[in-house]
Design a protein around this motif. Structure first.
Motif, PDB file in Angstrom:
ATOM      1  N   GLU A  10       0.820  -6.360  -4.905  1.00 18.15           N
ATOM      2  CA  GLU A  10      -0.008  -5.552  -5.797  1.00 18.15           C
ATOM      3  C   GLU A  10      -0.293  -4.185  -5.183  1.00 18.15           C
ATOM      4  OE1 GLU A  10      -3.524  -7.607  -6.915  1.00 18.15           O
ATOM      5  OE2 GLU A  10      -2.461  -9.200  -7.987  1.00 18.15           O
ATOM      6  N   ALA A  11      -0.526  -4.154  -3.865  1.00 18.36           N
ATOM      7  CA  ALA A  11      -0.780  -2.888  -3.185  1.00 18.36           C
ATOM      8  C   ALA A  11       0.459  -2.006  -3.217  1.00 18.36           C
ATOM      9  CB  ALA A  11      -1.213  -3.140  -1.741  1.00 18.36           C
ATOM     10  N   ILE A  12       1.625  -2.619  -3.040  1.00 19.21           N
ATOM     11  CA  ILE A  12       2.882  -1.863  -3.078  1.00 19.21           C
ATOM     12  C   ILE A  12       3.106  -1.275  -4.464  1.00 19.21           C
ATOM     13  CG2 ILE A  12       5.393  -2.084  -2.947  1.00 19.21           C
ATOM     14  CD1 ILE A  12       4.942  -4.226  -0.768  1.00 19.21           C
ATOM     15  N   ALA A  13       2.849  -2.079  -5.504  1.00 22.46           N
ATOM     16  CA  ALA A  13       3.032  -1.602  -6.877  1.00 22.46           C
ATOM     17  C   ALA A  13       2.074  -0.461  -7.183  1.00 22.46           C
ATOM     18  CB  ALA A  13       2.807  -2.755  -7.864  1.00 22.46           C
ATOM     19  N   PHE A  14       0.832  -0.589  -6.717  1.00 23.65           N
ATOM     20  CA  PHE A  14      -0.156   0.474  -6.932  1.00 23.65           C
ATOM     21  C   PHE A  14       0.281   1.757  -6.250  1.00 23.65           C
ATOM     22  CE2 PHE A  14      -3.904   2.855  -5.571  1.00 23.65           C
ATOM     23  CZ  PHE A  14      -4.556   3.033  -6.781  1.00 23.65           C
ATOM     24  N   ARG A  15       0.783   1.626  -5.023  1.00 27.07           N
ATOM     25  CA  ARG A  15       1.240   2.793  -4.266  1.00 27.07           C
ATOM     26  C   ARG A  15       2.420   3.463  -4.972  1.00 27.07           C
ATOM     27  NH1 ARG A  15       0.009   6.976  -1.232  1.00 27.07           N
ATOM     28  NH2 ARG A  15       1.325   7.315   0.586  1.00 27.07           N
ATOM     29  N   LEU A  16       3.342   2.652  -5.478  1.00 28.54           N
ATOM     30  CA  LEU A  16       4.494   3.191  -6.191  1.00 28.54           C
ATOM     31  C   LEU A  16       4.054   3.942  -7.442  1.00 28.54           C
ATOM     32  CD1 LEU A  16       7.578   3.424  -6.515  1.00 28.54           C
ATOM     33  CD2 LEU A  16       7.532   1.231  -7.719  1.00 28.54           C
ATOM     34  N   GLY A  48       3.600  13.150   1.463  1.00 31.61           N
ATOM     35  CA  GLY A  48       3.077  12.383   2.592  1.00 31.61           C
ATOM     36  C   GLY A  48       3.442  10.912   2.523  1.00 31.61           C
ATOM     37  N   VAL A  49       4.662  10.626   2.049  1.00 30.14           N
ATOM     38  CA  VAL A  49       5.124   9.245   1.944  1.00 30.14           C
ATOM     39  C   VAL A  49       6.487   9.131   2.621  1.00 30.14           C
ATOM     40  CG1 VAL A  49       3.881   8.914  -0.224  1.00 30.14           C
ATOM     41  CG2 VAL A  49       6.289   9.624  -0.285  1.00 30.14           C
ATOM     42  N   SER A  50       6.985   7.911   2.735  1.00 32.66           N
ATOM     43  CA  SER A  50       8.305   7.718   3.325  1.00 32.66           C
ATOM     44  C   SER A  50       9.388   8.132   2.341  1.00 32.66           C
ATOM     45  CB  SER A  50       8.507   6.247   3.718  1.00 32.66           C
ATOM     46  OG  SER A  50       8.619   5.443   2.552  1.00 32.66           O
ATOM     47  N   ARG A  51      10.570   8.405   2.867  1.00 28.92           N
ATOM     48  CA  ARG A  51      11.685   8.783   1.994  1.00 28.92           C
ATOM     49  C   ARG A  51      12.062   7.625   1.077  1.00 28.92           C
ATOM     50  NH1 ARG A  51      17.278  11.812   3.867  1.00 28.92           N
ATOM     51  NH2 ARG A  51      18.200  11.972   1.773  1.00 28.92           N
ATOM     52  N   ASN A  52      11.997   6.397   1.587  1.00 23.08           N
ATOM     53  CA  ASN A  52      12.316   5.226   0.758  1.00 23.08           C
ATOM     54  C   ASN A  52      11.339   5.096  -0.407  1.00 23.08           C
ATOM     55  OD1 ASN A  52      14.560   4.421   2.194  1.00 23.08           O
ATOM     56  ND2 ASN A  52      13.433   3.008   3.520  1.00 23.08           N
ATOM     57  N   ALA A  53      10.050   5.377  -0.131  1.00 23.71           N
ATOM     58  CA  ALA A  53       9.043   5.288  -1.194  1.00 23.71           C
ATOM     59  C   ALA A  53       9.308   6.343  -2.264  1.00 23.71           C
ATOM     60  CB  ALA A  53       7.645   5.464  -0.618  1.00 23.71           C
TER      61      ALA A  53
END
Length: 234
Positions: A10-16, A48-53
């Motif tokens: 859920e945290a990953i989805a929110f971040r995305l 301010g995020v990773s390239r993959n993100a």
């Protein structure tokens, strides 16, 4: 952010979602221009995020029609032509007709008050000739109308169309006459909804979108290549 939280789906989805929204704003504001190749590394650094993100967010925006993933090149901001924009308006008009009927059937008293408040605020913006404020309130009015349909799939499809149209429109500039006409149409939509007349509400909302298409042509000075797109104007 802890490692446990970062692994939480859920945290990953929110971040995305957060990253995707920031990229969407860059596109809609014109900071990422139509037809421009997106530098993933630079974008990731800017956000301010990773390239993959950043890459994952761009891939999700491809489904929204805002970017195109080109093999061996990466993401490019989609370029929407006038013909595409006109087709999108026609689809929006059909959705507006369905939405108007649903709104008239499902609106609550509290939602009626919310729409009335937005209409009143838009009226004040017209009096002040405040184009920017009117634009913001107009978006809020349409967003609220769609939410009142209480049909999440309909809202999702409409949002996708709106996002694509923004690639062509950016933030339009209304003339005073256009603001007054648009505001009059808003009042007709509201009157039909409040009166509990689904078919009248459907017709008023559809007509508003179609006259909005003509306003777009007038504002941009664009003309379709043939008359097939202009024959349905009211």
């Amino acid at each position: 952010m802890t490692k446990a939280l970062m692994r939480n789906p859920e945290a990953i989805a929110f971040r995305l979602d957060d990253i995707r929204d920031k990229i969407r704003l860059l596109i809609q504001s014109g900071k990422l221009k139509a037809g421009e190749r997106v530098n993933e590394q630079a974008l990731a650094g800017q956000l301010g995020v990773s390239r993959n993100a950043a890459r994952d967010a761009l891939r999700s925006l491809e489904q929204s029609g805002l970017v195109t993933i080109v093999p061996n090149r990466g993401a490019e901001v989609r370029k929407v032509s006038l013909e595409d924009a006109l087709h999108l308006y026609d689809i929006r008009a059909g959705l507006a007709r369905t939405s108007g009927r649903l709104i008239a059937l499902r609106i609550t008293t509290e939602e009626e008050r919310e729409l009335i408040a937005l209409i009143d605020s838009m009226g004040k913006a017209v009096e002040k000739r405040d184009n920017h404020e009117y634009h913001q309130l107009n978006e809020a009015f349409h967003r609220t109308l769609m939410q009142i349909t209480k049909n999440p799939r309909l809202v999702s499809v409409n949002d996708a169309l709106e996002s694509e149209l923004q690639l062509y429109l950016r933030q339009g500039v209304y003339t005073l006459a256009q603001m007054r006409t648009s505001q009059l149409e808003h009042r007709k939509i509201l009157e039909a909804i409040v009166s509990g007349e689904p078919e009248f509400a459907a017709e008023a909302f559809e007509k508003h979108v179609l006259t909005g298409k003509q306003r777009m042509l007038d504002t941009t000075g664009s003309q379709p290549r043939n008359n097939s797109h202009s024959s349905d104007q009211s």
